[in-house]
Design a protein around this motif. Structure first.
Motif, PDB file in Angstrom:
ATOM      1  N   ALA A 113      45.097  39.916-100.616  1.00  0.00           N
ATOM      2  CA  ALA A 113      45.321  40.394 -99.247  1.00  0.00           C
ATOM      3  C   ALA A 113      46.664  41.107 -99.131  1.00  0.00           C
ATOM      4  O   ALA A 113      46.763  42.174 -98.511  1.00  0.00           O
ATOM      5  CB  ALA A 113      45.261  39.212 -98.277  1.00  0.00           C
ATOM      6  N   ALA A 114      47.704  40.532 -99.738  1.00  0.00           N
ATOM      7  CA  ALA A 114      49.054  41.075 -99.594  1.00  0.00           C
ATOM      8  C   ALA A 114      49.205  42.452-100.236  1.00  0.00           C
ATOM      9  O   ALA A 114      49.874  43.328 -99.677  1.00  0.00           O
ATOM     10  CB  ALA A 114      50.077  40.104-100.184  1.00  0.00           C
ATOM     11  N   ILE A 115      48.599  42.653-101.392  1.00  0.00           N
ATOM     12  CA  ILE A 115      48.744  43.954-102.052  1.00  0.00           C
ATOM     13  C   ILE A 115      48.146  45.060-101.181  1.00  0.00           C
ATOM     14  O   ILE A 115      48.655  46.192-101.136  1.00  0.00           O
ATOM     15  CB  ILE A 115      48.103  43.936-103.465  1.00  0.00           C
ATOM     16  N   GLN A 116      47.105  44.725-100.423  1.00  0.00           N
ATOM     17  CA  GLN A 116      46.496  45.719 -99.545  1.00  0.00           C
ATOM     18  C   GLN A 116      47.348  45.981 -98.306  1.00  0.00           C
ATOM     19  O   GLN A 116      47.543  47.133 -97.913  1.00  0.00           O
ATOM     20  CB  GLN A 116      45.099  45.255 -99.134  1.00  0.00           C
ATOM     21  N   THR A 117      47.865  44.922 -97.685  1.00  0.00           N
ATOM     22  CA  THR A 117      48.686  45.121 -96.480  1.00  0.00           C
ATOM     23  C   THR A 117      49.989  45.837 -96.818  1.00  0.00           C
ATOM     24  O   THR A 117      50.467  46.668 -96.045  1.00  0.00           O
ATOM     25  CB  THR A 117      48.982  43.778 -95.799  1.00  0.00           C
ATOM     26  N   LEU A 203      33.723  36.370 -95.113  1.00  0.00           N
ATOM     27  CA  LEU A 203      33.138  37.702 -95.143  1.00  0.00           C
ATOM     28  C   LEU A 203      33.741  38.610 -94.074  1.00  0.00           C
ATOM     29  O   LEU A 203      34.036  39.780 -94.326  1.00  0.00           O
ATOM     30  CB  LEU A 203      31.615  37.610 -94.947  1.00  0.00           C
ATOM     31  N   THR A 204      33.926  38.054 -92.871  1.00  0.00           N
ATOM     32  CA  THR A 204      34.500  38.837 -91.774  1.00  0.00           C
ATOM     33  C   THR A 204      35.928  39.266 -92.095  1.00  0.00           C
ATOM     34  O   THR A 204      36.316  40.420 -91.878  1.00  0.00           O
ATOM     35  CB  THR A 204      34.495  38.021 -90.465  1.00  0.00           C
ATOM     36  N   THR A 205      36.725  38.329 -92.624  1.00  0.00           N
ATOM     37  CA  THR A 205      38.111  38.634 -92.963  1.00  0.00           C
ATOM     38  C   THR A 205      38.185  39.684 -94.063  1.00  0.00           C
ATOM     39  O   THR A 205      38.964  40.638 -93.978  1.00  0.00           O
ATOM     40  CB  THR A 205      38.847  37.357 -93.425  1.00  0.00           C
ATOM     41  N   THR A 206      37.372  39.514 -95.101  1.00  0.00           N
ATOM     42  CA  THR A 206      37.371  40.463 -96.218  1.00  0.00           C
ATOM     43  C   THR A 206      36.979  41.860 -95.756  1.00  0.00           C
ATOM     44  O   THR A 206      37.644  42.855 -96.086  1.00  0.00           O
ATOM     45  CB  THR A 206      36.403  40.001 -97.323  1.00  0.00           C
ATOM     46  N   TRP A 207      35.911  41.936 -94.973  1.00  0.00           N
ATOM     47  CA  TRP A 207      35.436  43.235 -94.492  1.00  0.00           C
ATOM     48  C   TRP A 207      36.474  43.879 -93.568  1.00  0.00           C
ATOM     49  O   TRP A 207      36.773  45.073 -93.705  1.00  0.00           O
ATOM     50  CB  TRP A 207      34.117  43.060 -93.748  1.00  0.00           C
ATOM     51  N   SER A 208      37.020  43.109 -92.640  1.00  0.00           N
ATOM     52  CA  SER A 208      37.987  43.650 -91.676  1.00  0.00           C
ATOM     53  C   SER A 208      39.259  44.127 -92.370  1.00  0.00           C
ATOM     54  O   SER A 208      39.790  45.207 -92.069  1.00  0.00           O
ATOM     55  CB  SER A 208      38.342  42.589 -90.627  1.00  0.00           C
ATOM     56  N   LEU A 209      39.767  43.314 -93.315  1.00  0.00           N
ATOM     57  CA  LEU A 209      41.006  43.669 -94.007  1.00  0.00           C
ATOM     58  C   LEU A 209      40.816  44.917 -94.864  1.00  0.00           C
ATOM     59  O   LEU A 209      41.615  45.858 -94.794  1.00  0.00           O
ATOM     60  CB  LEU A 209      41.470  42.496 -94.875  1.00  0.00           C
ATOM     61  N   ASN A 210      39.747  44.930 -95.668  1.00  0.00           N
ATOM     62  CA  ASN A 210      39.502  46.091 -96.538  1.00  0.00           C
ATOM     63  C   ASN A 210      39.288  47.372 -95.735  1.00  0.00           C
ATOM     64  O   ASN A 210      39.826  48.426 -96.080  1.00  0.00           O
ATOM     65  CB  ASN A 210      38.286  45.838 -97.435  1.00  0.00           C
ATOM     66  N   THR A 211      38.497  47.258 -94.658  1.00  0.00           N
ATOM     67  CA  THR A 211      38.228  48.425 -93.821  1.00  0.00           C
ATOM     68  C   THR A 211      39.480  48.898 -93.106  1.00  0.00           C
ATOM     69  O   THR A 211      39.764  50.098 -93.050  1.00  0.00           O
ATOM     70  CB  THR A 211      37.124  48.110 -92.794  1.00  0.00           C
ATOM     71  N   GLY A 212      40.235  47.943 -92.550  1.00  0.00           N
ATOM     72  CA  GLY A 212      41.460  48.290 -91.834  1.00  0.00           C
ATOM     73  C   GLY A 212      42.471  48.983 -92.731  1.00  0.00           C
ATOM     74  O   GLY A 212      43.052  50.016 -92.360  1.00  0.00           O
ATOM     75  N   VAL A 213      42.682  48.442 -93.924  1.00  0.00           N
ATOM     76  CA  VAL A 213      43.624  49.045 -94.873  1.00  0.00           C
ATOM     77  C   VAL A 213      43.151  50.433 -95.291  1.00  0.00           C
ATOM     78  O   VAL A 213      43.950  51.385 -95.344  1.00  0.00           O
ATOM     79  CB  VAL A 213      43.802  48.137 -96.117  1.00  0.00           C
ATOM     80  N   PHE A 214      41.861  50.561 -95.571  1.00  0.00           N
ATOM     81  CA  PHE A 214      41.321  51.864 -95.970  1.00  0.00           C
ATOM     82  C   PHE A 214      41.538  52.903 -94.873  1.00  0.00           C
ATOM     83  O   PHE A 214      41.941  54.046 -95.160  1.00  0.00           O
ATOM     84  CB  PHE A 214      39.829  51.749 -96.285  1.00  0.00           C
TER      85      PHE A 214
END
Length: 319
Positions: A113-117, A203-214
């Motif tokens: 999570a941190a590497i993406q944020t 699943l919600t956290t993974t999808w939201s984080l990946n989509t938000g970062v992208f």
């Protein structure tokens, strides 16, 4: 009458067994050496980058402060998996107690999570630097810089803390974790009861984080590309410098995404060897931390020159 299998909760203290890699007889020392070499190169590469940034006042800029945060994240990711894998190769050790298992899983997810944020914050910084160059220092103040970095870490840790609260009071009935390292799902799969809320949240956290970062990174670079094309008409050096500044960040993000996609896709094909699946499963913790320092050293001129000066000065001092 339907047969019902009664699962008995494990007695305390709980000790898991990692499935690990299948190591052919006699190959353990070789794999240990390769893992050790990878870990040493990762530590040295990231250590040199951090040392140069900390000791060179010319690099005390928002961009390189964020690079330091990325270095810390890379070291966390490599340290989460490689030391235990080395123990597995050298001594065949697969046992891991409950608390270390939870700690490893928490750190593994926090790293992801941190590497993406952090990369999202770096994209925002590059957007301001290229699109608002005259206002950059007034926008990216020291307070805002530290706030952005703190927010990147806080979001990651908080999301994972919530995720791991689902482990509380979940009775465990199995011992074998079918991977080479512990994850949230691999531990909860050993539970005596299902955990649908954890599945939905994960699943919600993974999808939201990946989509938000992208979206943050994509929008930032669309703006940057547009600004570069406009400025480049009158000054080609402006366009060249902007692309060089942003190239490093973009390459690192793409590298992380490739490792992540390969990891996800291989588990969708049961015909693929379990050893291959596990190898690519740890790639996300090995490839970015190993490659990032060299990418920064090659692409970022300021960092490359600073490294050369530091080592040249040390060699001259010795002679």
């Amino acid at each position: 009458m339907e047969n019902l299998t009664v699962r008995t909760p494990l007695k305390q203290p709980i000790v898991f067994e990692l499935e690990g890699f299948y190591v052919p007889p006699g190959y353990g020392p070789l794999f240990f050496f390769l893992a050790l070499l990878t870990y040493i190169v990762t530590l040295l590469g990231n250590g040199v980058v951090m040392w140069v940034i900390v000791t060179d006042k010319n690099l005390h800029t928002p961009m390189f402060v964020m690079v330091c945060n990325l270095v810390v994240c890379d070291l966390l990711g490599a340290t989460v998996v490689l030391p235990r894998i080395m123990m597995h190769f050298l001594m065949g050790q697969k046992a891991i107690a409950y608390i270390p298992a939870i700690a490893q899983a928490f750190c593994a997810h926090s790293y992801g999570a941190a590497i993406q944020t952090i990369l999202a914050v770096m994209a925002y910084d590059r957007y301001i630097a290229v699109c608002e160059p005259l206002r950059y220092h007034s926008i990216m103040t020291s307070a805002r810089l530290h706030c952005c970095c703190g927010l990147a870490w806080s979001i990651s840790v908080l999301l994972m803390l919530i995720l791991f609260t689902f482990h509380i009071n979940v009775p465990l009935c199995g011992r074998t974790i079918q991977h080479v390292y512990c994850t949230n799902r691999s531990i909860l799969n050993l539970g005596c009861v299902s955990t649908p809320i954890s599945n939905i949240y994960g699943l919600t956290t993974t999808w939201s984080l990946n989509t938000g970062v992208f979206l943050v990174i994509a929008l930032s670079y669309i703006k940057i590309l547009s600004a570069c094309l406009k400025q480049g008409r009158s000054d080609s050096s402006v366009r060249s410098k902007a692309f060089q500044t942003c190239a490093t960040h973009l390459v690192i993000y793409v590298l992380f995404v490739i490792a992540l996609v390969i990891n996800i896709m291989l588990y969708r094909f049961p015909s693929v060897s379990r050893n291959i699946q596990k190898f690519f499963g740890i790639l996300i913790f090995v490839l970015p931390p190993l490659a990032n320092p060299f990418i920064y050293g090659i692409v970022t001129k300021d960092l490359r020159n600073s490294v050369k000066k530091r080592f040249a000065a040390r060699i001259h001092h010795k002679h």
